[in-house]
Design an enzyme around this catalytic site. Sequence first.
Site, mmCIF file in Angstrom:
data_model
loop_
_atom_site.group_PDB
_atom_site.id
_atom_site.type_symbol
_atom_site.label_atom_id
_atom_site.label_comp_id
_atom_site.label_asym_id
_atom_site.label_seq_id
_atom_site.Cartn_x
_atom_site.Cartn_y
_atom_site.Cartn_z
ATOM 1 N N HIS A 226 53.922 -75.895 -41.995
ATOM 2 C CA HIS A 226 53.278 -74.438 -42.037
ATOM 3 C C HIS A 226 52.533 -74.407 -41.710
ATOM 4 C CE1 HIS A 226 57.590 -74.615 -44.585
ATOM 5 N NE2 HIS A 226 57.439 -75.343 -44.805
ATOM 6 N N SER B 137 30.304 -68.375 -23.119
ATOM 7 C CA SER B 137 31.139 -66.975 -22.863
ATOM 8 C C SER B 137 29.611 -66.598 -22.071
ATOM 9 C CB SER B 137 31.203 -66.036 -23.980
ATOM 10 O OG SER B 137 30.557 -65.055 -23.754
ATOM 11 N N LYS C 236 29.095 -69.261 -27.878
ATOM 12 C CA LYS C 236 30.481 -69.649 -28.153
ATOM 13 C C LYS C 236 30.607 -70.772 -27.124
ATOM 14 C CE LYS C 236 33.523 -67.508 -28.712
ATOM 15 N NZ LYS C 236 34.349 -66.078 -28.424
ATOM 16 N N GLU D 42 42.905 -74.544 -23.289
ATOM 17 C CA GLU D 42 43.556 -73.337 -23.159
ATOM 18 C C GLU D 42 44.541 -73.170 -21.780
ATOM 19 O OE1 GLU D 42 40.958 -70.152 -26.120
ATOM 20 O OE2 GLU D 42 40.635 -70.325 -24.380
#
Length: 455
Positions: A153, A274, A280, A287
Site C-alpha cells: 500500500h 528544467s 531540477k 516517465e
Amino acid sequence: MWGGRFAAGPAAIMEEINVSIDFDKRLAAQDLAGSRAHAQMLVAKGILSQEDGTAIARGLDQVAAEIEAGRFTFRRELEDIHLNVESRLAELIGPAAGRLHTGRSRNDQVATDFRLWVREACDHAGERLTLLQRALLAQAEAHAETIMPGFTHMQPAQPVSFAHHCLAYVEMFARDRGRFADARKRMNESPLGSAALAGTPYPIDRQMTAQALGFDRPMRNSMDAVSARDFALEYLAAASIAATHLSRLAEEIVLWAAPAYGFIKLSDAFTTGSSIMPQKRNPDAAELVRAKTGRILGSFVALSTVMKGLALAYAKDLQEDKEAVFQAADALDLALAAMAGMAADLKPQPQNMRRAAEAGYPTATDLADFIVTTLKKPFREAHHSAGAIVKLAEEKGVALADLPLSAMQTVEPGLTDKVFAVLKLESSLHARTSEGGTAPARVREQIAFWRKELA
Ligand code: ARG
C-alpha cells in the site's frame, strides 16, 4: 499491376486511403526473402525456367542493393511494397519479372512477409529484455545487504534488500521473454503458397519454401493462412504485458529519484533540467517509458478491433495490421533500451533507503514473532502488543530498537533485552530465510541462478 478491367485510374482520395508503401516498406527485406524462396521453388518444380529463375534472382539482388543504399524510389501509385518490388524488377529484367507471381497472391505474400517481420521482432524483444535483466542483476549483485523499506500500500512494511527488489523485476522480464518465445514458436508456420485463399493448381512445394524461410512447416489451411493475424495479436499481447512491467519499474524509478525518497540518483545521462527551475533533475526517460505503455496497449486494442467480426478470408482491413505492430515494436524497443540504460546508470543511496526503512517501524512483525516464540502467545495477541509498543515508540519519536526495555515491558512484562536482537533492520532481513525470501543468503541463491541463466 492489376488494372486489366479498369478504364480509369483511382480517385486521389482512393489512392490516399489505399496506399501502404509509406509504412510497409519496412517489410522490404522479408518481401525479397519470400520472393527468392518462391522463385527457387518454382524453378525446382519446373514451373519456371532456369533462365527466368536466374534473372529473377539477380534482379531481386539488385533491388535489395538499391533499397539498402537508399537509391530505391518507393512509388505511392504502386500501393505497397509487393508491387513496388515487382515493378522495379520488371524494369530491371523485363518480362521474366511477370512470372514471379505465378502460384502466389499478395495475400499469402503479405501474410508471409509480416510473419517473418513479427518473428524477428519477438527475437529482438527477447534480446533487449535479456540486456535489461543483466543490468538489474548487476545492481542486485552489489546490493544483497542494502536495506530498503519493502512496501505494501506504499506504506513501509518490512525491510528488504535492494537486490531482492531488483530481482523481482528480473523474474517478470523472464516471463515476458517466455511469452515472446512461445508466440514465436506458434507463429513459425508458412502461409506462402496459399495464394489468394484457396491454394493454387500449380504443382508448388510449400515444404520447400517453408524450409527456405526458416519456418517449421507450411500452415495447414490456406484460408486460415491468408486471414490469420493472431500471431501479430500475440506479439502485441506479449508487448503489452512487458510494457506494464516496464511501466511499474519506471514509476518506481520516478518515485525513488524524487528528493522526498532519495533512494537512487540518476545521472545526467537519463535526466533533463528544467528551463525555469535550475535545481531540477527530471527523470524524463522513466516517465516516457511509463507512458509508452499506452501506445503499446493501444496497438493491441486497435488490431484486435480490426480483427473482430472480419469474415474470411482476406479483406483490406488486414492492411491496418502493420502500423499497429510497427508502432508498438518501436515503442517497446525504445522503452527497453532506455530502461536498460537507466537500470545500469542508477546509483542506489543506501543511507536514505535505510532512514526510510527505520522511520516506518518495519520490524514490528519481527517483534510480534518474538513475542510468539519466547512468550508463547498466540500471534493475534502478540500482534496487538507489538502494535501498542510501536505506538509508544511513535509517541517518543524513536525507532523500535531505540525504545527502552522498561517502556516495552509496560506492554509485555515478560520481554527481556534479547528482544533488541530482532528489532534491528539487519536481523529482520537475515531472518527471512524461507524459500524466495529476502535474507541475503536466499537472495544470493537467486543471483547465482540468474548469473548462470543470463550468461
Ligand atoms: N498491402 C496489402 C496489405 O498489406 C497487400 C495485400 C493486398 N491484397 C489484395 N488482395 N489487395 O494487406
